[in-house]
Design an enzyme around this catalytic site. Structure first.
Site, PDB file in Angstrom:
ATOM      1  N   LEU A   1       0.820  -1.213   0.000  1.00 51.03           N
ATOM      2  CA  LEU A   1       0.000   0.000   0.000  1.00 51.03           C
ATOM      3  C   LEU A   1       0.854   1.263   0.000  1.00 51.03           C
ATOM      4  O   LEU A   1       0.482   2.277  -0.576  1.00 51.03           O
ATOM      5  CB  LEU A   1      -0.927   0.007   1.214  1.00 51.03           C
ATOM      6  CG  LEU A   1      -2.038  -1.039   1.199  1.00 51.03           C
ATOM      7  CD1 LEU A   1      -2.797  -1.035   2.505  1.00 51.03           C
ATOM      8  CD2 LEU A   1      -2.972  -0.812   0.027  1.00 51.03           C
ATOM      9  N   GLY A   2       1.999   1.216   0.668  1.00 54.95           N
ATOM     10  CA  GLY A   2       2.815   2.422   0.690  1.00 54.95           C
ATOM     11  C   GLY A   2       3.965   2.315   1.676  1.00 54.95           C
ATOM     12  O   GLY A   2       4.112   1.310   2.358  1.00 54.95           O
TER      13      GLY A   2
ATOM     14  N   ASP B   1       4.822  15.031  11.904  1.00 57.87           N
ATOM     15  CA  ASP B   1       4.906  14.764  10.472  1.00 57.87           C
ATOM     16  C   ASP B   1       3.544  14.929   9.799  1.00 57.87           C
ATOM     17  O   ASP B   1       3.160  14.140   8.929  1.00 57.87           O
ATOM     18  CB  ASP B   1       5.469  13.352  10.228  1.00 57.87           C
ATOM     19  CG  ASP B   1       6.018  13.206   8.818  1.00 57.87           C
ATOM     20  OD1 ASP B   1       6.224  12.066   8.370  1.00 57.87           O
ATOM     21  OD2 ASP B   1       6.217  14.246   8.152  1.00 57.87           O
TER      22      ASP B   1
END
Ligand code: R5S
Length: 308
Positions: free
Chosen positions: A31-32, A152
């Protein structure tokens, strides 16, 4: 033999957390990549008939600088958060083969905000952008109430659950503010791009709820730029500074620009009230920036304008 395990004070008080058996976790696709980890789509299918749930499974990438301790802290953080606007923790999976732990989370079908905006840009109106902004703000308000600083906050770490719901994700850099302090000072600069960082985070490595507010302003800019790659914060800053400049002097150039009151240009067709909210998030002095609860009111107020 005095085995350390039995000396551990809380070995029987381990909080109830769902353990997922690796043998039932069926890999589907990647997915990432988040901070130092990769995220996979899996189906947890104990009955072996494909009726099990789809889940997002994150594991530490061994070659990255993050330690196992960082990953354990990330698991500790996300498992303590219970909010509609924060991606849900489901449990952990002890992968015996790799002697490592995997973090199991709810799967958000629409992926990151960036990919979603690229695909659905045409039918996302200002009101929907403000709805997303308000949901991110509510998630950050909750995070602040738990004394967490995300560190972040960026569109790449916002996930889309549905056409009307987004959630904050990736708590790999999240820290707890000590009770006697207003900020968290990290020991060495991280890998995150400085283009989302407040000036005090770049120059003094100081992170606080007010530095998260600065990043929220950058996310607002990304939202109202429809996450257009040609208008993304990094691209716009480098255009201003000059692409010949390499980091770390990039960071110094950026702080000096911010000191001289340069800010990201308003996205095209951005409502003036929304641009004003961004500018308040980007006050140079952290104490001049609004709190997330004030931001909530400012966004609701802008939403009212869009209704007329
Ligand atoms: N944040 C952050 C950075 C790390 N990261 C987290 C996730 C993640 N992705 C999803 N869902 C998801 C992701 C991508 C797609 C793409 C696939 C290719 N085609 C376009 C759509 C679709 C659905 N659900 C999640 C997570 C974490 C918890 N639940 C992915 N990377």
């Amino acid at each position: 033999k005095n085995d350390g395990f039995w000396r551990r004070p809380n070995m029987f008080k381990k909080q109830q957390q769902d353990v997922f058996e690796e043998r039932y976790l069926r890999f589907i696709s990647i997915l990432g990549k988040g901070n130092f980890g990769s995220v996979e789509l899996c189906r947890y299918d104990p009955w072996g008939d494909n009726t099990g749930d789809l889940v997002a499974v994150k594991e530490l990438q061994s070659n990255k600088q993050a330690t196992v301790a960082d990953f354990q802290r990330e698991i500790q953080t996300i498992s303590s958060l219970h909010c509609d606007y924060i991606v849900k923790y489901k449990g952990i999976c002890y992968s015996t083969g790799r002697l490592s732990t995997k973090l199991v989370m709810e799967y958000l079908p629409y992926g990151s905000l960036i990919g979603y905006m690229e695909k659905h840009r045409q039918n996302v109106c200002t009101r929907r952008l403000l709805l997303f902004a308000s949901q991110i703000c509510k998630g950050m308000e909750y995070l602040q109430s738990m004394r967490y600083v995300h560190r972040d906050l960026a569109a790449r770490n916002i996930l889309v659950a549905s056409d009307t719901l987004v959630k904050i994700a990736d708590f790999g850099l999240t820290k707890i503010i000590p009770v006697d302090k207003e900020y968290y000072r990290v020991t060495q600069p991280g890998e995150s791009p400085v283009f989302w960082y407040a000036p005090e985070s770049i120059s003094e490595l100081k992170f606080s709820h007010k530095s998260d507010v600065w990043s929220f302003g950058i996310v607002l800019h990304e939202l109202f730029s429809y996450c257009d790659i040609s208008r993304n914060p990094k691209r716009l800053c480098i255009q201003k500074i000059g692409s010949y400049v390499q980091s770390p002097s990039m960071a110094i150039h950026l702080v000096n620009l911010l000191k001289d009151n340069w800010r990201l240009p308003a996205p095209s067709q951005c409502p003036p009230k929304v641009h004003s909210i961004m500018m308040q998030c980007w006050e140079f002095n952290s104490e001049d920036r609004p709190s997330f609860s004030t931001l909530q009111d400012l966004i609701e107020n802008s939403l009212l304008d869009e209704r007329e």
